[in-house]
Design an enzyme around this catalytic site. Sequence first.
Site, PDB file in Angstrom:
ATOM      1  N   TYR A  33       0.763  -1.094   0.079  1.00 49.16           N
ATOM      2  CA  TYR A  33      -0.196  -0.056   0.191  1.00 49.16           C
ATOM      3  C   TYR A  33       0.732   1.392  -0.034  1.00 49.16           C
ATOM      4  O   TYR A  33       2.103   1.080   0.261  1.00 49.16           O
ATOM      5  CB  TYR A  33      -0.918  -0.012   1.247  1.00 49.16           C
ATOM      6  CG  TYR A  33      -0.123   0.322   2.474  1.00 49.16           C
ATOM      7  CD1 TYR A  33       0.513  -0.511   3.050  1.00 49.16           C
ATOM      8  CD2 TYR A  33      -0.518   1.628   3.239  1.00 49.16           C
ATOM      9  CE1 TYR A  33       1.209  -0.215   4.232  1.00 49.16           C
ATOM     10  CE2 TYR A  33       0.161   1.833   4.384  1.00 49.16           C
ATOM     11  CZ  TYR A  33       0.963   0.983   4.830  1.00 49.16           C
ATOM     12  OH  TYR A  33       1.549   1.423   6.174  1.00 49.16           O
ATOM     13  N   ARG A  52       7.824   3.766  -5.072  1.00 52.49           N
ATOM     14  CA  ARG A  52       8.027   2.746  -3.774  1.00 52.49           C
ATOM     15  C   ARG A  52       6.916   1.543  -3.936  1.00 52.49           C
ATOM     16  O   ARG A  52       7.072   0.308  -3.562  1.00 52.49           O
ATOM     17  CB  ARG A  52       7.866   3.469  -2.570  1.00 52.49           C
ATOM     18  CG  ARG A  52       8.159   2.669  -1.233  1.00 52.49           C
ATOM     19  CD  ARG A  52       8.310   3.440  -0.020  1.00 52.49           C
ATOM     20  NE  ARG A  52       6.922   3.869   0.361  1.00 52.49           N
ATOM     21  CZ  ARG A  52       6.722   4.819   1.432  1.00 52.49           C
ATOM     22  NH1 ARG A  52       7.721   5.012   2.035  1.00 52.49           N
ATOM     23  NH2 ARG A  52       5.569   5.707   1.631  1.00 52.49           N
ATOM     24  N   ARG A  99      -8.203 -20.474  -1.133  1.00 53.99           N
ATOM     25  CA  ARG A  99      -7.473 -20.172  -0.084  1.00 53.99           C
ATOM     26  C   ARG A  99      -6.396 -21.324  -0.069  1.00 53.99           C
ATOM     27  O   ARG A  99      -6.658 -22.504   0.076  1.00 53.99           O
ATOM     28  CB  ARG A  99      -8.089 -20.039   1.449  1.00 53.99           C
ATOM     29  CG  ARG A  99      -6.994 -19.621   2.324  1.00 53.99           C
ATOM     30  CD  ARG A  99      -7.629 -19.535   3.849  1.00 53.99           C
ATOM     31  NE  ARG A  99      -6.741 -19.194   4.960  1.00 53.99           N
ATOM     32  CZ  ARG A  99      -5.886 -20.095   5.447  1.00 53.99           C
ATOM     33  NH1 ARG A  99      -5.966 -21.246   5.081  1.00 53.99           N
ATOM     34  NH2 ARG A  99      -5.006 -19.367   6.285  1.00 53.99           N
ATOM     35  N   HIS A 101      -1.896 -21.404   1.195  1.00 54.90           N
ATOM     36  CA  HIS A 101      -0.944 -20.381   1.349  1.00 54.90           C
ATOM     37  C   HIS A 101       0.013 -20.242   0.230  1.00 54.90           C
ATOM     38  O   HIS A 101       0.379 -19.029  -0.013  1.00 54.90           O
ATOM     39  CB  HIS A 101       0.177 -21.121   2.596  1.00 54.90           C
ATOM     40  CG  HIS A 101      -0.533 -21.163   3.869  1.00 54.90           C
ATOM     41  ND1 HIS A 101      -1.593 -21.371   4.145  1.00 54.90           N
ATOM     42  CD2 HIS A 101       0.023 -20.404   5.020  1.00 54.90           C
ATOM     43  CE1 HIS A 101      -2.024 -21.111   5.452  1.00 54.90           C
ATOM     44  NE2 HIS A 101      -0.797 -20.586   6.101  1.00 54.90           N
ATOM     45  N   LYS A 146       6.540  -2.027   1.894  1.00 51.53           N
ATOM     46  CA  LYS A 146       5.324  -1.334   2.752  1.00 51.53           C
ATOM     47  C   LYS A 146       4.130  -2.275   2.511  1.00 51.53           C
ATOM     48  O   LYS A 146       3.421  -2.119   1.431  1.00 51.53           O
ATOM     49  CB  LYS A 146       4.998   0.058   2.061  1.00 51.53           C
ATOM     50  CG  LYS A 146       4.273   0.828   2.816  1.00 51.53           C
ATOM     51  CD  LYS A 146       4.133   2.506   2.248  1.00 51.53           C
ATOM     52  CE  LYS A 146       3.069   3.249   3.161  1.00 51.53           C
ATOM     53  NZ  LYS A 146       3.106   3.416   4.533  1.00 51.53           N
TER      54      LYS A 146
HETATM   55  C1  LIG Z   1       6.852   1.789   9.634  1.00 51.02           C
HETATM   56  C2  LIG Z   1       6.811   3.133   8.954  1.00 51.02           C
HETATM   57  N1  LIG Z   1       7.836   3.656   8.975  1.00 51.02           N
HETATM   58  C3  LIG Z   1       7.789   5.025   8.284  1.00 51.02           C
HETATM   59  C4  LIG Z   1       6.921   5.649   7.910  1.00 51.02           C
HETATM   60  C5  LIG Z   1       7.007   6.905   7.045  1.00 51.02           C
HETATM   61  O1  LIG Z   1       6.933   6.585   5.547  1.00 51.02           O
HETATM   62  P1  LIG Z   1       6.506   7.890   4.884  1.00 51.02           P
HETATM   63  O2  LIG Z   1       7.148   9.297   4.994  1.00 51.02           O
HETATM   64  O3  LIG Z   1       6.497   7.600   3.459  1.00 51.02           O
HETATM   65  O4  LIG Z   1       4.964   8.267   5.015  1.00 51.02           O
HETATM   66  C6  LIG Z   1       5.606   4.969   7.650  1.00 51.02           C
HETATM   67  C7  LIG Z   1       4.495   5.340   7.064  1.00 51.02           C
HETATM   68  O5  LIG Z   1       3.302   4.867   7.193  1.00 51.02           O
HETATM   69  C8  LIG Z   1       5.629   3.737   8.381  1.00 51.02           C
HETATM   70  O6  LIG Z   1       4.508   2.909   8.308  1.00 51.02           O
END
Ligand SMILES: Cc1ncc(COP(=O)(O)O)c(C=O)c1O
Length: 280
Positions: A33, A52, A99, A101, A146
């Site tokens: 996300y 990203r 479903r 894994h 992320k």
């Molecule tokens: C674990 C974590 N670290 C750092 C950040 C900061 O990232 P950004 O500056 O891209 O929002 C986030 C943003 O959600 C995060 O979830």
Amino acid sequence: MSNLIYYNGQFKEKGEVYIDPEDRGYLFADGVYEVIVAEEGGLFKLEEHFARLERSALGLDILLDDYKGLQEAAVKLLEGSGYPKAKLYIQVTRGTETRNHAYSDGLKPNVLMMVSRLAGNPAEYFQKGVKVITVPDERWSRCHIKAISLLPNVLAKTKAKREGAFEAIQIRDGFVTDGSSSNVFLVEDEIVITPPATNYILNGITRVVVLELAAKLGYLTREESISPDRLFAADQVFLTGTTTEVMPVCAIDGKKIGSGQPGRITMELYNAYRELLTRQ
Ligand SMILES: Cc1ncc(COP(=O)(O)O)c(C=O)c1O
């Protein structure tokens, strides 16, 4: 104000979006996300967030073709929303199948985008600084991705909230990693320092912007490992993040940081960041 949602190529009212119970995002948190904010200047660091998103998806072997088209749809969704300050959430899950894994090759990812009003943090937080706590980092070892699997972050943030704190700073093997949804910085002898962008932190878009701003403002910057003791002894500590912005920290685990007030360099960075965000 329109409350349209983008789902798999279509713009729909929220109530009209059908999420399949066999979406792997729903069953396994198998997805990635992004969150992007927009003020007067439009979606801030749109390209960087999409780059990203693509890196995160590739890191999990999630293959999506048309990031350019998605980016255009994001702009359209934002424009249609009519919010003066908005927050865009983008989620790409691996896809839908029975479903199991192990996933099948060639699944078609499910893409969701939604916009909400951005309330922003209370002005008082920036004027007085916020209290934070430290917690053990219980995340996996691919924090640079992320991913939507955020349970350790969810539990850490909730612990902070229950203790009247703004954020939980995570500690792994004796070193500071991330906040639950923010990056951590300290200022020591006018040097701006943050942990290096290894696989143990999410390399925040705001983190990168703030490192650049600090250098532009003439401060030395360093990316190095930070022990909790060093954090407690810092002149200034602050957090960065898309919705966190540049947030001064006045106390950690009940211990005052520096003067207990937002530091000068922190606020210079906050102001420079705000200017960039609203001007672009
Ligand atoms: C674990 C974590 N670290 C750092 C950040 C900061 O990232 P950004 O500056 O891209 O929002 C986030 C943003 O959600 C995060 O979830």
